[in-house]
Design an enzyme around this catalytic site. Structure first.
Site, PDB file in Angstrom:
ATOM      1  N   LYS A 177       0.827  -1.197   0.000  1.00  0.00           N
ATOM      2  CA  LYS A 177       0.000   0.000   0.000  1.00  0.00           C
ATOM      3  C   LYS A 177       0.870   1.260   0.000  1.00  0.00           C
ATOM      4  CE  LYS A 177      -3.866  -0.635   2.234  1.00  0.00           C
ATOM      5  NZ  LYS A 177      -4.465  -1.017   3.523  1.00  0.00           N
ATOM      6  N   MET A 188      -3.877  -5.249  11.337  1.00  0.00           N
ATOM      7  CA  MET A 188      -4.759  -4.255  11.930  1.00  0.00           C
ATOM      8  C   MET A 188      -5.631  -3.557  10.901  1.00  0.00           C
ATOM      9  SD  MET A 188      -4.138  -0.922  14.236  1.00  0.00           S
ATOM     10  CE  MET A 188      -4.368   0.113  12.806  1.00  0.00           C
ATOM     11  N   GLY A 228      -5.772 -10.622   9.374  1.00  0.00           N
ATOM     12  CA  GLY A 228      -5.251 -10.655  10.733  1.00  0.00           C
ATOM     13  C   GLY A 228      -4.462  -9.403  11.058  1.00  0.00           C
ATOM     14  N   ARG A 283      -3.221   2.957   8.654  1.00  0.00           N
ATOM     15  CA  ARG A 283      -3.509   1.627   8.071  1.00  0.00           C
ATOM     16  C   ARG A 283      -2.245   0.771   8.074  1.00  0.00           C
ATOM     17  NH1 ARG A 283      -6.237   5.184   4.539  1.00  0.00           N
ATOM     18  NH2 ARG A 283      -8.442   4.687   4.231  1.00  0.00           N
ATOM     19  N   ARG A 333      -6.216   0.022  -8.046  1.00  0.00           N
ATOM     20  CA  ARG A 333      -5.728  -1.360  -8.177  1.00  0.00           C
ATOM     21  C   ARG A 333      -6.275  -1.928  -9.477  1.00  0.00           C
ATOM     22  NH1 ARG A 333      -9.358  -3.419  -3.059  1.00  0.00           N
ATOM     23  NH2 ARG A 333     -11.307  -2.606  -3.869  1.00  0.00           N
ATOM     24  N   CYS A 351      -1.846 -36.271 -18.810  1.00  0.00           N
ATOM     25  CA  CYS A 351      -3.202 -36.443 -19.318  1.00  0.00           C
ATOM     26  C   CYS A 351      -4.222 -36.578 -18.194  1.00  0.00           C
ATOM     27  CB  CYS A 351      -3.282 -37.644 -20.250  1.00  0.00           C
ATOM     28  SG  CYS A 351      -3.048 -39.214 -19.428  1.00  0.00           S
ATOM     29  N   HIS A 401     -20.855  -6.727  -3.166  1.00  0.00           N
ATOM     30  CA  HIS A 401     -20.038  -7.901  -2.881  1.00  0.00           C
ATOM     31  C   HIS A 401     -20.346  -9.045  -3.836  1.00  0.00           C
ATOM     32  CE1 HIS A 401     -19.140 -11.668  -0.599  1.00  0.00           C
ATOM     33  NE2 HIS A 401     -18.023 -11.012  -0.330  1.00  0.00           N
ATOM     34  N   TYR A 460       3.931 -31.988 -23.819  1.00  0.00           N
ATOM     35  CA  TYR A 460       2.543 -31.604 -24.039  1.00  0.00           C
ATOM     36  C   TYR A 460       1.719 -31.770 -22.769  1.00  0.00           C
ATOM     37  CZ  TYR A 460       1.330 -36.590 -24.297  1.00  0.00           C
ATOM     38  OH  TYR A 460       1.156 -37.915 -24.006  1.00  0.00           O
ATOM     39  N   ARG A 465      -9.950 -42.839 -23.882  1.00  0.00           N
ATOM     40  CA  ARG A 465     -10.212 -43.958 -22.972  1.00  0.00           C
ATOM     41  C   ARG A 465     -11.110 -44.952 -23.690  1.00  0.00           C
ATOM     42  NH1 ARG A 465     -11.609 -39.228 -20.628  1.00  0.00           N
ATOM     43  NH2 ARG A 465     -10.299 -38.409 -18.960  1.00  0.00           N
ATOM     44  N   ARG A 478      -5.623 -45.349 -25.105  1.00  0.00           N
ATOM     45  CA  ARG A 478      -5.254 -46.142 -23.937  1.00  0.00           C
ATOM     46  C   ARG A 478      -5.972 -47.478 -23.969  1.00  0.00           C
ATOM     47  NH1 ARG A 478      -6.521 -43.866 -18.062  1.00  0.00           N
ATOM     48  NH2 ARG A 478      -8.639 -44.454 -18.651  1.00  0.00           N
ATOM     49  N   GLY A 488      -0.173 -39.912 -15.744  1.00  0.00           N
ATOM     50  CA  GLY A 488      -1.571 -39.988 -15.312  1.00  0.00           C
ATOM     51  C   GLY A 488      -1.621 -39.422 -13.905  1.00  0.00           C
ATOM     52  N   THR A 489      -1.727 -38.108 -13.824  1.00  0.00           N
ATOM     53  CA  THR A 489      -1.550 -37.456 -12.525  1.00  0.00           C
ATOM     54  C   THR A 489      -2.708 -37.700 -11.564  1.00  0.00           C
ATOM     55  OG1 THR A 489      -2.295 -35.427 -13.579  1.00  0.00           O
ATOM     56  CG2 THR A 489       0.064 -35.703 -13.297  1.00  0.00           C
ATOM     57  N   ASN A 490      -3.863 -38.139 -12.074  1.00  0.00           N
ATOM     58  CA  ASN A 490      -4.944 -38.487 -11.143  1.00  0.00           C
ATOM     59  C   ASN A 490      -4.516 -39.662 -10.267  1.00  0.00           C
ATOM     60  OD1 ASN A 490      -6.397 -36.628 -12.548  1.00  0.00           O
ATOM     61  ND2 ASN A 490      -7.714 -38.103 -13.582  1.00  0.00           N
ATOM     62  N   ASP A 491      -4.157 -40.764 -10.934  1.00  0.00           N
ATOM     63  CA  ASP A 491      -3.774 -41.943 -10.164  1.00  0.00           C
ATOM     64  C   ASP A 491      -2.447 -41.736  -9.452  1.00  0.00           C
ATOM     65  OD1 ASP A 491      -6.070 -43.150 -10.835  1.00  0.00           O
ATOM     66  OD2 ASP A 491      -5.207 -44.787 -11.983  1.00  0.00           O
TER      67      ASP A 491
END
Lengths: 886, 886
Positions: free
Chosen positions: B26, B107, B105, B96, B340, B834, B459, B854, B565, B621, B769-772
């Site tokens: 700020k 002030m 958290g 401020r 901003r 993938c 908001h 990729y 798949r 696959r 295979g980032t899920n498994d």
């Protein structure tokens, strides 16, 4: 040397036991025996190098090999004073394969090579035993046709059966010399029909063919596959062993037998074995004639017996191990055909190890590293039947005490059946007339083995002893009826599925399922284990959560508890009620109240264990399983619980459903529970520390180690550690006393191993939970993997079940990483393993290599683990000193 | 410099935007604005260093800080021509906090500091507005008491309520100056009672206290925890901003407002926002008075408006981004309080990015890396309601088009309810009078948001736009009744659970669940994406297994299929029958026959995809899920299947039970199936290659890549590769033609990553295979982890859901290892991911860092992935050039 392809043994011996790579194991061993003056039938070994060159040259022998083989044959002729193809005093040969590592798929033995019509005649003249000669001849054609030329063995068998029918013979033995002569002609015709060639009568041609067949078998698909599966690399080929034939079946001054240098059942120092007069080696093993105890030979062939005794002593001292020896006596002359380390029971192994040290044959170190295997110790810890109850037993029969120990199980008559029963989790006793290599799967699956025929060296006896599995062999009191799937002693009939008990120590077959008592360990055991415990680079702890198990473990040498699982403690009737109420509550405060009901129980649990393990560390794992494991799933039980907890059943059912998990192994358990239900961690911490403090007040010291399960992220551990420390401070304040305790974690999630440097900063110890680590690293659910692991083992994709022996490359690598990373940030970090692998010798060796501080295993595996630790230490010391010598 | 703790801004400015670390975000920004001539109320910033030193010294200020603060105050006094505590022309200040990174958290703001009885009097004299002054006074005591001294805010509120009751006022606005004067006295009494001190009347004492309160808040437990959770390290403290107060609520020549430099809904270049005459900043945001569109200001305050327009243009050009600006007009004088980067919709973001490049404000590179976020592109791909159907809609009301897009869902009135519905997988529209930060969870869970009150900067509007979630705000046509959980437009009443549709683009609330149509992409989108595609260090592929999906992906810029798949292809009525027959068979040959029935279907599947993706690679696959997924589990379906397959139902049930798994994730699936059921691998290989060959005959080229799932051991891969190559040879022979194809593997089992060097020797490509891999590395079952992941996020144990963003330390480390190890043995190895992470911007950035070739994601994420790839490339190029510059 480069072009030396043939190494002789006999009167002149070129090789020795160090030359396994070049001569193969068998060739090197034959040479070694000759070197120390053992009367081995002379022969020569064609090197593995020759095999390699021949294969590389498209099955053309390298230059000079032929000449060297001729020289080798000349060497045998000279030693035997016979001539290969000599029509007067003909020499016959055996041809065997032999690589540096023994492997299946290699060529089988060919005996009696060199035989032809002229030679047969000469042999008849020489020995005056026509039947013996034609029997040898027809066997030779069968073996040569089958093994060298690929003529189906069954074709020869059919011809034999046909002839037997023609002459009205019911067994081979009833065929006389004339019959066998006819058979030789018929065999030759079969050979010609299926190969398109006359059976070769030229001995040298026979020999060349046989040698090539051995060379070729090196690349048989079975051998290639075996090498692939077993990761055998770096071998260049197989050796070929060509050796003079000797005959134990010429006359009553001839014999053949097998013997052990000590009693393989109890280790007693006495020549132990069996022989048959006027017989061939295979007669002893086949079990057609019942062999005579070797002690009988002392009287019948005193000189030969004494000579044999001398050689067996020499061999034992030379090889520094109890030997299993094959011998043949040809017309009073003794030949040793083979020697190898003898298989033995656990009791025998330990007795031999102790005796051989006392006799100065081996050092303590050698006795530990070479004479006793972990399985031997395991066997000693097997239960026995109570001798005091013997009077009450209904004895069905008495046989040979072929492999000691007590087994109970349901009778099965078929090996496949035994395997299936095992899969179903049933205990079975395999009952067979005799066993053969095809029964190995069923024998392994069975808890005990009973045969009605065969001696102490029969297939069943040898295999069972090797595995430490109880076996009663040759129990001729019973008659097996395969048709009705039952056996009877003429009085009582036992059917498939009935329970029997067998006492392999005494050779008894007992009706029903008898109680067994824990084994009594003898003085040899304690002596040996004292030596073992002199090597202790790693502690051995036990996995135990009851004072009874802890006591067993302590008595067997445990140096602490490495894993006390607290979940088992909650299944008591009073306890499960509180834990279920806790689970049913949705409010932390309420849950804390129900957990408080468990506190006194849990405290007593811990006190009991601490008391037993006084002074030793006790690692207590906080609650690990998902909460649904504490709820019933069956309708009736749910109703009972609803009444008990005074809750509507629908509410219970909703909770059961809400807690269900798709993959509980990867679910809401371990420290994840402790984080979402901090009150559980608090209660358990309180119970551990209050019990330790109360014991301290009684003057007893404790070493509690609190273990947080399933940590994968240092922040999980920090969260739990903070809770534990906060609760500890409250307890200490309340008791106005403090104790030291450690806080550590399981490393069982791959991510924990990958971030071990972070976790080690916070933890006092790591305990590798190799069961779960294996499940996650390999992606194998332990409960489901049985559907594909057998296929993987068959296909050679796995060499071991990774739940039995740690997967070195994957799981081992993660342990290694965790150890290295952890040591960087916390040099004082204590590390061990507490999975099932903690009792597996090869896994223990890996732990030792990786430099862990301890292994923890089930109580009865503690001595096994001690031995494995000592063996690993000795192995490394030897390797280190070899390295140092370089 | 070492001891310079105070940096002024205003007529003399010491700092600039580069000094965030020292001045806080700020402070640096206020200085920067001053530097470019923006009329900011003058002030000074106390450095973070001063904060650090004060805390280190046990809350004693470092030497000279007090003197520097005095000098700072003098600077403000001079600029404002007022005096701090001056009883004639008094200066009031705001205080401020402001660290380098904004964090909760810290002030809160204190306004009107410097107020006391004398000052109040002077202000009344100065402005002639007694009510304004006492209102400011009582607010100051409340804020100071609460924020600085910890006096509960509720105590002041109670006093206010009591007074209102006494004078019969129903709202704060009804309290007159006299009432507020009484309130000031009562507030002082409360302050005294709860602090034990008189309220400080000395302005410098007030200021010192306030500064210390800011310093202390740096180590508030909330701030510490936030830094811990967010891994914010290396910051030394917070800055303190002390600034002259200005007032928008003095008279009708005063005003306060917020504006965007461009329309945040569509990007149009026009000043956009709202203001209120004679009001304070919080009045605009609070929604008590309805603000006036900023365009109105042009007429009412023409000069000020023009001035504002000039400054907003300057700010936008300077910050190279659309700005969100707060301003206050005090008696005709304009002050800019804050600027901003403005939040905007996807459509606006792309329009602004394109316009700003065209206007020469930013480069293409800057527009890609700073003006459009991946979420913006995602929004553009959201569906809309069909405009042609508008006539048929039953319109319930019209509100502000606060955030564009079409949403349908069931009405909920409570944020918690919305979250729970989301958990149950339901679509909901959250309907509220207004939203507050407490509603954020529910807003995130809802598919759309409808409010009956509040403007375009309320908001609800701001948050929804930020997320690209459709929102209709301030729809005053409807009345919400929380009691009956319904809303009505006077004609129709809609209850909780009823379906409505909202059109955030047009501000419409529509009855019922209306159909949505895919979005139309405009010219700006295509222009922007053309620029994006100039940065392509990584390919973007799509996960798709239908020609329809493949077509969408291709149109959106996919450069191939990264994961097709095959299991989804078997659920058609004809196909499932064959696969079930196959499963029910125990014989490989029979199974092969049933699989053959599937071959023509499977071939057509592949042909369709190959045709769409002509020329691009298609990774197929092999069958992955456990076989039980193809069997019914419900009794009725089982019966139907029994009839269909003409098999006894008991047999079916046995099979269902036999195939059940405890942890199917870790069960008999992936290549484990292909190994135990080689016929499946063969059939699929044949289908792939036959379809490719038949297309080749039609003149169409294909690039098939066969992918083996769940490999954990190179021997598994070798096994499957051999099968595939053997089958390929058969197919090629049959068709008398060949094609090139690749064989690769998923890396999804941790062990595969650990042994990637071995696997890479055999594989053409790795697809992570980032899920498994996440499931196994972390030990989280994706289907079960919802029970603890929210708790983990709350407790800061996890910073992200690892199934949304790749866990860098664990899973990322394994990918890194696999990449490094794989590259050693196979430098040509192609690598990509993938899993679901392939469409997640932060995960894509990680993939780019790791040097993968990729990413593959769902079709609608393809443009998002392209942008993420481009941003990662630009980020790295900037870092590299910075490094190069060093």
């Amino acid at each position: 040397m480069e072009n030396t392809f043939v190494f002789t043994f006999g009167s002149h011996t070129d090789g020795d036991k160090s030359m396994k790579e070049l001569l193969g194991g068998k060739g090197a061993n034959l040479a070694e025996m000759c070197n120390i003056g053992i009367p081995v039938p002379p022969g020569f070994t064609i090197t593995t190098k020759a095999c390699q060159k021949t294969i590389e040259n498209g099955m053309h022998w390298p230059d000079s090999l032929y000449e060297q083989v001729i020289k080798g044959v000349n060497h045998i002729e000279k030693d035997m004073n016979l001539g290969f193809g000599d029509p007067n005093k003909p020499l016959l040969l055996s041809v065997r394969s032999g690589a540096a590592v023994s492997m299946p798929g290699m060529m089988d033995t060919i005996l009696n090579l060199g035989m032809n019509d002229l030679v047969a005649k000469a042999l008849i003249d020489q020995f005056g035993n026509e039947r013996f000669v034609y029997d040898s001849y027809r066997r030779f054609i069968d073996m040569f046709g089958d093994v060298v030329m690929g003529v189906e063995h069954s074709l020869f068998e059919e011809a034999m059966e046909k002839l037997k029918a023609e002459v009205g013979a019911s067994s081979d033995l009833e065929l006389n010399a004339e019959d066998l002569k006819v058979l030789v002609d018929r065999y030759k015709a079969i050979y010609r029909k299926h190969t398109g060639h006359m059976f070769p009568s030229d001995p040298m041609e026979q020999l060349s063919f046989a040698i090539n067949a051995v060379f070729s078998s090196w690349n048989s698909s079975r051998a290639i596959k075996y090498r692939e599966i077993s990761h055998i690399t770096g071998l260049i080929g197989t050796g070929v062993n060509v050796q003079a034939m000797v005959y134990g079946n010429i006359d009553n001054n001839s014999a053949t037998g097998v013997c052990f240098t000590r009693n393989p059942s109890n280790g007693e120092k006495v020549l132990y074995g069996e022989y048959l007069i006027n017989a061939q080696g295979e007669d002893v093993v086949a079990g057609i004639r019942t062999p005579i105890p070797i002690s009988d030979m002392k009287h019948r062939m005193t000189e030969v017996y004494d000579e044999l005794l001398g050689y067996t002593n020499t061999l034992e001292a030379h090889y520094k191990n109890m030997q299993d020896i094959e011998f043949t006596v040809q017309q009073g002359k003794l030949f040793i055909l083979q020697t190898r380390n003898g298989k033995r029971t656990g009791q025998a192994a330990v007795a031999i190890a102790v005796d051989m040290v006392k006799d100065g044959i081996v050092t303590k170190q050698e006795s530990i590293s070479q004479l006793v295997q972990p399985e031997h110790i395991d066997q000693l810890l097997h239960p026995q039947f109570a001798t005091t109850k013997m009077d009450e037993f209904e004895i069905l029969g008495k046989g040979l005490p072929a492999s000691p120990g007590a087994a109970v199980g349901m009778v099965v008559f078929d090996s496949k059946e035994a395997e299936e029963a095992k899969q179903r989790g049933e205990q079975v006793i395999l009952v067979r007339v005799e066993t053969s290599p095809e029964d190995v799967g069923g024998m392994s699956a069975a808890d005990g083995i009973l045969t009605s025929r065969g001696g102490m060296t029969s297939h069943a006896a040898v295999v069972a002893r090797g595995w430490g599995k109880p076996c009663v062999a040759g129990c001729s009191d019973i008659i097996i009826n395969d048709q009705t799937q039952s056996f009877t002693n003429g009085d009582i009939t036992v059917h498939q599925g009935d329970w029997i008990s067998i006492d392999g120590t005494r050779g008894l077959v007992i009706l029903g399922k008898q109680d067994r008592i824990p084994p009594k360990l003898n003085a040899n055991y304690y002596t040996f284990m004292r030596w073992v415990r002199e090597y202790e680079p790693m502690e051995v702890r036990a996995n135990a959560e009851t004072p009874e198990d802890a006591k067993v473990a302590l008595d067997l040498g445990a140096q602490g508890i490495g894993l006390a699982r607290t979940e088992h403690m909650f299944f008591g009737a009073d306890r499960i009620r509180s834990i279920r109420k806790m689970i049913m509550s949705d409010h932390e405060e309420e849950r804390a109240i129900f957990l408080k009901e468990l506190l006194p129980y849990q405290k007593e649990d811990f006190k009991d264990i601490f008391r037993v393990m006084a002074g030793y560390p006790v690692t207590i794992r906080l609650l690990d399983p998902p909460l649904h494991e504490f709820l019933p799933h069956d309708e009736n039980e749910l109703e009972a619980m609803a009444i008990d907890l005074q809750m509507p059943i629908e509410q219970l059912k909703r909770k059961v459903v809400a807690l269900e998990e798709h993959n509980p192994m990867l679910g809401h358990r371990g420290c994840r529970l402790g984080i979402t239900h901090p009150e559980i961690t608090k209660m358990q911490t309180r119970a551990i520390l209050e019990s330790a403090l109360e014991l301290l007040a009684e003057g007893m010291e404790t070493k509690p180690e609190i273990m947080v399960p399933l940590v994968g992220n240092v922040r999980e551990f920090k969260h739990q550690k903070r809770l534990i420390l906060e609760e500890a401070e409250k307890v200490f304040e309340q008791y106005n006393a403090r104790i030291n305790f450690q806080i550590g974690t399981m490393i069982e999630v791959p991510r924990a191993a990958l971030t071990a440097n972070e976790i080690a900063e916070e933890a006092d110890f790591f305990s590798f939970g190799t069961n779960d680590l294996t499940q996650m690293t390999l992606g194998y659910s332990r409960d489901d993997a049985a559907t594909f692991i057998p296929s993987y083992l068959d296909a050679g994709i796995l060499t071991d079940d990774p739940f039995q022996t740690i997967d070195r490359e994957g799981v081992g690598q993660l342990i290694h990483m965790a150890k290295e990373l952890g040591s960087i940030t916390n040099p004082n970090l204590k590390m061990g393993i507490c999975g099932e692998h903690g009792g597996d010798p090869r896994s223990i060796e890996l732990c030792h290599e990786l430099g862990l501080n301890y292994v923890s295993c089930s109580p009865f595996r503690v001595p096994v683990a001690h031995l494995s630790v000592a063996q690993s230490a000795i192995k490394q010391a030897i390797e280190d000193s070899a390295l140092y010598a370089c």
